[in-house]
Design an enzyme around this catalytic site. Structure first.
Site, PDB file in Angstrom:
ATOM      1  N   LYS A 133     -41.441  15.234 -16.341  1.00 57.62           N
ATOM      2  CA  LYS A 133     -42.255  14.646 -15.275  1.00 57.62           C
ATOM      3  C   LYS A 133     -41.979  13.149 -15.163  1.00 57.62           C
ATOM      4  CE  LYS A 133     -45.669  18.296 -15.710  1.00 57.62           C
ATOM      5  NZ  LYS A 133     -46.968  18.782 -16.156  1.00 57.62           N
ATOM      6  N   ASP A 170     -52.559  17.544  -9.997  1.00 56.85           N
ATOM      7  CA  ASP A 170     -52.291  18.901 -10.494  1.00 56.85           C
ATOM      8  C   ASP A 170     -52.990  19.960  -9.638  1.00 56.85           C
ATOM      9  OD1 ASP A 170     -50.570  19.450 -12.627  1.00 56.85           O
ATOM     10  OD2 ASP A 170     -51.954  18.594 -14.108  1.00 56.85           O
ATOM     11  N   GLN A 201     -51.866  16.702 -19.409  1.00 53.51           N
ATOM     12  CA  GLN A 201     -51.048  17.860 -19.758  1.00 53.51           C
ATOM     13  C   GLN A 201     -51.876  18.880 -20.543  1.00 53.51           C
ATOM     14  OE1 GLN A 201     -47.967  18.375 -18.607  1.00 53.51           O
ATOM     15  NE2 GLN A 201     -47.727  20.303 -19.675  1.00 53.51           N
TER      16      GLN A 201
HETATM   17  N1  GUN Z   1     -49.362  23.023 -18.718  1.00 51.51           N
HETATM   18  C1  GUN Z   1     -48.589  24.029 -18.232  1.00 51.51           C
HETATM   19  N2  GUN Z   1     -48.384  23.859 -16.922  1.00 51.51           N
HETATM   20  C2  GUN Z   1     -49.038  22.730 -16.562  1.00 51.51           C
HETATM   21  C3  GUN Z   1     -49.188  22.033 -15.332  1.00 51.51           C
HETATM   22  O1  GUN Z   1     -48.691  22.412 -14.277  1.00 51.51           O
HETATM   23  N3  GUN Z   1     -49.939  20.893 -15.394  1.00 51.51           N
HETATM   24  C4  GUN Z   1     -50.509  20.461 -16.534  1.00 51.51           C
HETATM   25  N4  GUN Z   1     -51.240  19.353 -16.479  1.00 51.51           N
HETATM   26  N5  GUN Z   1     -50.380  21.081 -17.681  1.00 51.51           N
HETATM   27  C5  GUN Z   1     -49.652  22.208 -17.689  1.00 51.51           C
END
Ligand code: GUN
Length: 281
Positions: free
Chosen positions: A52, A119, A96
């Site tokens: 990211k 998100d 996350q």
């Molecule tokens: N953990 C697994 N997929 C995601 C996601 O798309 N966003 C976040 N914040 N955590 C995750």
């Protein structure tokens, strides 16, 4: 041979478009900033967070990394989110997941200001998606809609079957397909005669979390198959929830793993960061 839906190429195309939008914003004196919070050192999460940050750098978004100790308390995390909510120089906040067991994920998600919820996990974002109002949409299902549209696959009027009902993928996926005028069925672990259900699908979205579970017996001839799973096989190769070789022999189009849905998730996160500026204006 089926059409292989190239998520890597489509996500690259999207990132190029976003790079231009970010540059246009910069020319107006607006710098877009994403705050990324990771609690603990889960290796898979570290890889995702790293990807990211790299994507941000590539398209010109500033990223602020908050790498917190595993022992961080819920209160400390909520307090950091509160500060980031208030900061005018922060557009997006991403925590996350998964979080350590002593922290209540729902409480943390609800603490993020909906205008910074890139998100798309906040209850308000889920609500606006449900009733068709503007708001952030969960990145993986939003990326799948882009994959279908940019591959010239019509959704309106099609039988769409989603296997999986998670808050992050299955449920928002069903809502998005419905918004695109698909006829939507959600199947899950308690569905009876799963093969009977999935064989009706013109578009089959698989998010079951079991390596290679979906074989050609589950798929109608000529269907479009989207594989959300990612697993590491013995010998370190990656595979999805779909038995690719087997299903490729009957379907019209299919996403590979890796290089299908995965890259789209990050492209959509970047899209949400760029859009956040509009929602905040
Ligand atoms: N953990 C697994 N997929 C995601 C996601 O798309 N966003 C976040 N914040 N955590 C995750």
């Amino acid at each position: 041979m089926p059409m292989v839906i190239d998520g890597k190429a489509i996500s690259t195309q999207m990132k190029e478009e976003l790079k231009q939008k970010v540059a246009d914003r910069k020319a107006q004196g607006i710098e877009i900033t994403l705050a990324v919070i990771q609690v603990g050192k889960d290796p898979a999460s570290s890889v995702y967070v790293g990807n990211k940050k790299k994507a941000c750098e590539y398209i010109g978004i500033r990223s602020l990394a908050f790498e917190l100790e595993e022992e961080t308390t819920e209160q400390e995390l909520l307090s950091l989110i509160g500060q980031l909510n208030e900061r005018a120089d922060v557009n997006g906040i991403l925590v996350q997941l998964p979080l350590p067991a002593h922290i209540d994920e729902d409480k943390v998600i609800a603490a993020i200001h909906p205008a910074k919820d890139v998100d798309g996990f906040h209850p308000q974002s889920v609500g606006t998606l449900c009733i068709g109002q503007p708001g952030f949409v969960s990145c993986t299902p939003a990326g799948i809609i882009q994959l279908l549209k940019r591959s010239g696959i019509e959704i309106a009027g099609k039988e769409c079957v989603v296997i999986g009902r998670s808050n992050i993928v299955g449920k928002p996926m069903a809502l998005l397909l419905l918004r695109e005028n698909g006829t939507v069925t959600v199947a899950h672990s308690r569905t009876r005669d799963l093969k009977e259900v999935t064989k009706r699908a013109d578009i089959l979205i698989v998010a079951v979390g079991k390596p290679k579970m979906i074989t050609k017996e589950y798929v109608k001839q000529g269907a479009v198959v989207i594989d959300v799973g990612i697993h590491r096989e013995e010998g370190n190769r990656l595979c999805g929830d779909v038995d690719y070789e087997d299903v490729a022999s009957v379907c019209h189009a299919i996403t590979p793993v890796p290089g299908g849905v995965g890259p789209m998730t990050i492209a959509m996160l970047m899209h949400n960061c760029v859009e956040s500026v509009k929602l905040q204006e």
